[in-house]
Design a protein around this motif. Structure first.
Motif, PDB file in Angstrom:
ATOM      1  N   LEU A 136       9.197  12.536 -19.510  1.00  0.00           N
ATOM      2  CA  LEU A 136       9.319  14.051 -19.477  1.00  0.00           C
ATOM      3  C   LEU A 136      11.163  14.014 -18.790  1.00  0.00           C
ATOM      4  O   LEU A 136      11.418  14.750 -18.191  1.00  0.00           O
ATOM      5  CB  LEU A 136       8.359  14.306 -18.067  1.00  0.00           C
ATOM      6  N   GLY A 137      11.482  12.189 -18.560  1.00  0.00           N
ATOM      7  CA  GLY A 137      13.141  12.205 -18.325  1.00  0.00           C
ATOM      8  C   GLY A 137      13.178  13.332 -16.462  1.00  0.00           C
ATOM      9  O   GLY A 137      14.107  13.704 -16.123  1.00  0.00           O
ATOM     10  N   LEU A 138      11.860  12.746 -15.838  1.00  0.00           N
ATOM     11  CA  LEU A 138      12.518  12.996 -14.525  1.00  0.00           C
ATOM     12  C   LEU A 138      12.317  11.653 -13.474  1.00  0.00           C
ATOM     13  O   LEU A 138      11.546  10.548 -13.797  1.00  0.00           O
ATOM     14  CB  LEU A 138      10.402  13.896 -13.879  1.00  0.00           C
ATOM     15  N   PRO A 139      12.873  12.355 -12.522  1.00  0.00           N
ATOM     16  CA  PRO A 139      12.729  10.810 -11.225  1.00  0.00           C
ATOM     17  C   PRO A 139      11.352  10.723 -11.296  1.00  0.00           C
ATOM     18  O   PRO A 139      10.514  11.458 -10.785  1.00  0.00           O
ATOM     19  CB  PRO A 139      13.721  11.760 -10.334  1.00  0.00           C
ATOM     20  N   ARG A 140      11.384   9.028 -10.954  1.00  0.00           N
ATOM     21  CA  ARG A 140      10.150   8.545 -10.554  1.00  0.00           C
ATOM     22  C   ARG A 140      10.286   8.332  -8.862  1.00  0.00           C
ATOM     23  O   ARG A 140      10.723   6.907  -8.762  1.00  0.00           O
ATOM     24  CB  ARG A 140       9.415   7.526 -11.101  1.00  0.00           C
ATOM     25  N   PHE A 141       9.628   8.105  -8.268  1.00  0.00           N
ATOM     26  CA  PHE A 141       9.507   7.766  -7.194  1.00  0.00           C
ATOM     27  C   PHE A 141       8.417   6.431  -6.362  1.00  0.00           C
ATOM     28  O   PHE A 141       7.085   7.301  -6.938  1.00  0.00           O
ATOM     29  CB  PHE A 141       9.053   8.656  -5.640  1.00  0.00           C
ATOM     30  N   VAL A 142       7.988   5.632  -6.671  1.00  0.00           N
ATOM     31  CA  VAL A 142       7.663   4.572  -6.625  1.00  0.00           C
ATOM     32  C   VAL A 142       6.853   4.458  -4.659  1.00  0.00           C
ATOM     33  O   VAL A 142       8.067   3.724  -4.012  1.00  0.00           O
ATOM     34  CB  VAL A 142       7.611   3.036  -7.313  1.00  0.00           C
ATOM     35  N   ALA A 143       5.468   4.683  -4.818  1.00  0.00           N
ATOM     36  CA  ALA A 143       5.359   4.857  -3.503  1.00  0.00           C
ATOM     37  C   ALA A 143       4.503   3.165  -3.009  1.00  0.00           C
ATOM     38  O   ALA A 143       3.876   2.406  -3.739  1.00  0.00           O
ATOM     39  CB  ALA A 143       3.750   5.954  -3.942  1.00  0.00           C
ATOM     40  N   PRO A 144       4.949   2.942  -2.062  1.00  0.00           N
ATOM     41  CA  PRO A 144       3.841   1.030  -2.001  1.00  0.00           C
ATOM     42  C   PRO A 144       2.903   1.625  -0.910  1.00  0.00           C
ATOM     43  O   PRO A 144       2.259   1.068   0.309  1.00  0.00           O
ATOM     44  CB  PRO A 144       5.017   1.377  -0.287  1.00  0.00           C
ATOM     45  N   ASN A 171     -10.158  -1.943   0.018  1.00  0.00           N
ATOM     46  CA  ASN A 171      -9.872  -2.562  -1.252  1.00  0.00           C
ATOM     47  C   ASN A 171      -8.820  -2.010  -1.194  1.00  0.00           C
ATOM     48  O   ASN A 171      -8.553  -1.701  -2.277  1.00  0.00           O
ATOM     49  CB  ASN A 171     -11.738  -1.847  -1.389  1.00  0.00           C
ATOM     50  N   ARG A 172      -8.490  -0.840  -0.550  1.00  0.00           N
ATOM     51  CA  ARG A 172      -7.261  -0.218  -1.213  1.00  0.00           C
ATOM     52  C   ARG A 172      -5.773  -0.599  -0.512  1.00  0.00           C
ATOM     53  O   ARG A 172      -4.340  -1.557  -1.458  1.00  0.00           O
ATOM     54  CB  ARG A 172      -6.854   1.365  -0.508  1.00  0.00           C
ATOM     55  N   ASN A 173      -5.455  -0.986   0.538  1.00  0.00           N
ATOM     56  CA  ASN A 173      -4.497  -0.978   2.056  1.00  0.00           C
ATOM     57  C   ASN A 173      -3.976  -1.705   2.684  1.00  0.00           C
ATOM     58  O   ASN A 173      -4.518  -1.244   4.088  1.00  0.00           O
ATOM     59  CB  ASN A 173      -3.520   0.128   1.647  1.00  0.00           C
ATOM     60  N   PRO A 174      -5.005  -2.948   2.644  1.00  0.00           N
ATOM     61  CA  PRO A 174      -5.364  -3.389   3.770  1.00  0.00           C
ATOM     62  C   PRO A 174      -4.399  -3.883   4.818  1.00  0.00           C
ATOM     63  O   PRO A 174      -5.019  -3.820   5.666  1.00  0.00           O
ATOM     64  CB  PRO A 174      -5.837  -4.583   3.250  1.00  0.00           C
ATOM     65  N   GLY A 175      -3.572  -4.073   4.607  1.00  0.00           N
ATOM     66  CA  GLY A 175      -2.040  -4.165   5.577  1.00  0.00           C
ATOM     67  C   GLY A 175      -1.312  -3.046   5.858  1.00  0.00           C
ATOM     68  O   GLY A 175      -0.325  -3.449   6.884  1.00  0.00           O
ATOM     69  N   LEU A 176      -2.541  -1.876   6.022  1.00  0.00           N
ATOM     70  CA  LEU A 176      -1.505  -0.690   6.289  1.00  0.00           C
ATOM     71  C   LEU A 176      -2.689  -0.302   7.823  1.00  0.00           C
ATOM     72  O   LEU A 176      -3.634  -0.033   7.184  1.00  0.00           O
ATOM     73  CB  LEU A 176      -1.368   0.208   5.725  1.00  0.00           C
ATOM     74  N   SER A 177      -1.746  -0.109   8.714  1.00  0.00           N
ATOM     75  CA  SER A 177      -2.758   1.165   9.193  1.00  0.00           C
ATOM     76  C   SER A 177      -3.091   2.444   9.251  1.00  0.00           C
ATOM     77  O   SER A 177      -1.865   3.193   8.188  1.00  0.00           O
ATOM     78  CB  SER A 177      -1.734   1.422  10.914  1.00  0.00           C
ATOM     79  N   GLU A 180       0.506   4.003   9.784  1.00  0.00           N
ATOM     80  CA  GLU A 180       1.925   3.837   8.322  1.00  0.00           C
ATOM     81  C   GLU A 180       1.128   4.099   7.209  1.00  0.00           C
ATOM     82  O   GLU A 180       2.669   4.673   6.234  1.00  0.00           O
ATOM     83  CB  GLU A 180       1.048   1.939   8.442  1.00  0.00           C
ATOM     84  N   ILE A 181      -0.458   5.166   6.570  1.00  0.00           N
ATOM     85  CA  ILE A 181      -0.268   5.626   6.070  1.00  0.00           C
ATOM     86  C   ILE A 181       0.565   6.687   5.664  1.00  0.00           C
ATOM     87  O   ILE A 181       0.465   7.811   4.577  1.00  0.00           O
ATOM     88  CB  ILE A 181      -2.077   4.965   5.471  1.00  0.00           C
ATOM     89  N   GLU A 182      -0.410   7.545   6.853  1.00  0.00           N
ATOM     90  CA  GLU A 182       0.321   9.000   7.384  1.00  0.00           C
ATOM     91  C   GLU A 182       1.501   8.968   7.091  1.00  0.00           C
ATOM     92  O   GLU A 182       2.087   9.784   6.931  1.00  0.00           O
ATOM     93  CB  GLU A 182      -0.582   9.683   8.652  1.00  0.00           C
ATOM     94  N   GLY A 183       2.601   8.364   7.168  1.00  0.00           N
ATOM     95  CA  GLY A 183       3.779   7.833   7.498  1.00  0.00           C
ATOM     96  C   GLY A 183       4.592   8.176   5.746  1.00  0.00           C
ATOM     97  O   GLY A 183       4.691   8.327   5.049  1.00  0.00           O
TER      98      GLY A 183
END
Length: 338
Positions: A136-144, A171-177, A180-183
């Motif tokens: 689509l030629g759209l900007p891509r933001f890679v989320a951590p 089993n998804r993001n064990p290192g994030l509080s 941090e996920i809300e952020g």
């Protein structure tokens, strides 16, 4: 140099009832996902694609070798795009599309690990979002963040709805509080208020995706799943979800109006409960494509949708052969904003 996040550039995820330019889907290719066989699953996917194509263009992703079959199965109004796939739940591994006030579009590319590594050969699905956005030629933001599109729902006005069972699962993001996920959700989806439900549907292999239990149907109004069966393990979960929603305020400060819809009768497959839910539907331009489960509740659910969406045509399609694979109509679709 760190890349700016979408919200800092004015991007946000619009509500699903906003106008679409098209719907994206992916053809079933993973035989072990569908106990009734790929033929039954493909027929069900094709019915959904044809229903949506009455209202807006549809693009179906499929392996190069399947292009002719998909074109014949889905018919006119469904474009076919060759792409290597390992599964067919595009809501969860496709891009989340964003817009800004200047009318520009972009997409979020979430991390994907097959719902907490439910299976291991998911590598092709980690690239699907990038391939769509590149095309689509759209900007891509890679989320951590490891995230699936079925795990959150937005009202387009700054409010996001999700579950702790899924987003806080180790089993998804064990290192994030949680904070941090809300952020990250605020940064990448442009939301301000995050409403957390505790748990999702019993035995949901996605670990409690929100699109099985609750969704916004318009600003300030949420549709939530309920059951009258006090012996159902979902009964206390759904009651608590509804109470939480009624006690919540959205980003605009509104107390939420909660409309309830009953779950169909329990059905099992190999001893595992099927996640039968009318919440798992697709809003198209001028239409609603909703599931039918060969259950008496189908009729009442159809009537409720007619009342909830008086300005849209409501189309009900058989969805049992999709649900047997672990999801529903919302799970296999992804809207691209106009």
């Amino acid at each position: 140099m760190t890349m700016p996040v979408p919200a800092s550039l004015g991007f946000r995820m619009p509500a699903e009832w906003s106008p679409h330019s098209r719907c994206w889907m992916a053809w079933p290719v993973r035989a072990e996902t569908f106990p009734n066989g790929l033929a039954a699953a493909r027929l069900a996917y094709a019915e959904v694609a044809k229903a949506i194509a009455q209202f807006e263009p549809v693009t179906m992703l499929c392996p190069e070798s399947e292009v002719a079959e998909v074109s014949l199965s889905c018919g006119k109004g469904v474009e076919v795009m060759p792409l290597t796939l390992s599964d067919s739940w595009l809501r969860d591994n496709g891009p989340t599309f964003l817009v800004n006030d200047a009318g520009q579009q972009a997409g979020v590319h979430w991390g994907f690990n097959a719902w907490g590594r439910n299976y291991e050969d998911f590598q092709p699905d980690t690239e699907v979002a990038a391939r769509i956005l590149d095309r689509l030629g759209l900007p891509r933001f890679v989320a951590p963040l490891v995230m699936e599109g079925g795990s959150f729902h937005v009202d387009g006005e700054g409010t996001l709805l999700t579950t702790q069972e899924c987003l806080l699962n180790p089993n998804r993001n064990p290192g994030l509080s949680k904070a941090e996920i809300e952020g990250h959700l605020r940064d990448f989806l442009g939301v301000r208020e995050i409403l957390w439900l505790e748990r999702g549907y019993e035995q949901d292999e996605t670990d409690g995706h929100i699109d099985e239990i609750a969704c916004f149907v318009r600003p300030g109004v949420v549709l939530a799943l309920t059951t009258d069966d006090t012996a159902d393990p979902n009964y206390p979960v759904f009651r608590e979800n509804i109470e939480r929603l009624k006690a919540s305020k959205d980003a605009a400060g509104r107390t939420l109006e909660v409309v309830t819809i009953r779950t169909p009768a329990r059905k099992e497959q190999s001893g595992i409960r099927l996640t039968l839910s009318y919440i798992n539907f697709y809003l198209a331009n001028g239409g609603v494509v909703m599931p039918a489960f060969e259950d008496p509740e189908d009729v009442e659910a159809f009537r409720l949708f007619r009342r909830l969406f008086p300005d849209r045509d409501v189309v009900q399609v058989p969805a049992l052969d999709i649900v047997r694979g672990g999801g529903g109509i919302h799970c296999i679709t992804q809207q691209q904003p106009a």
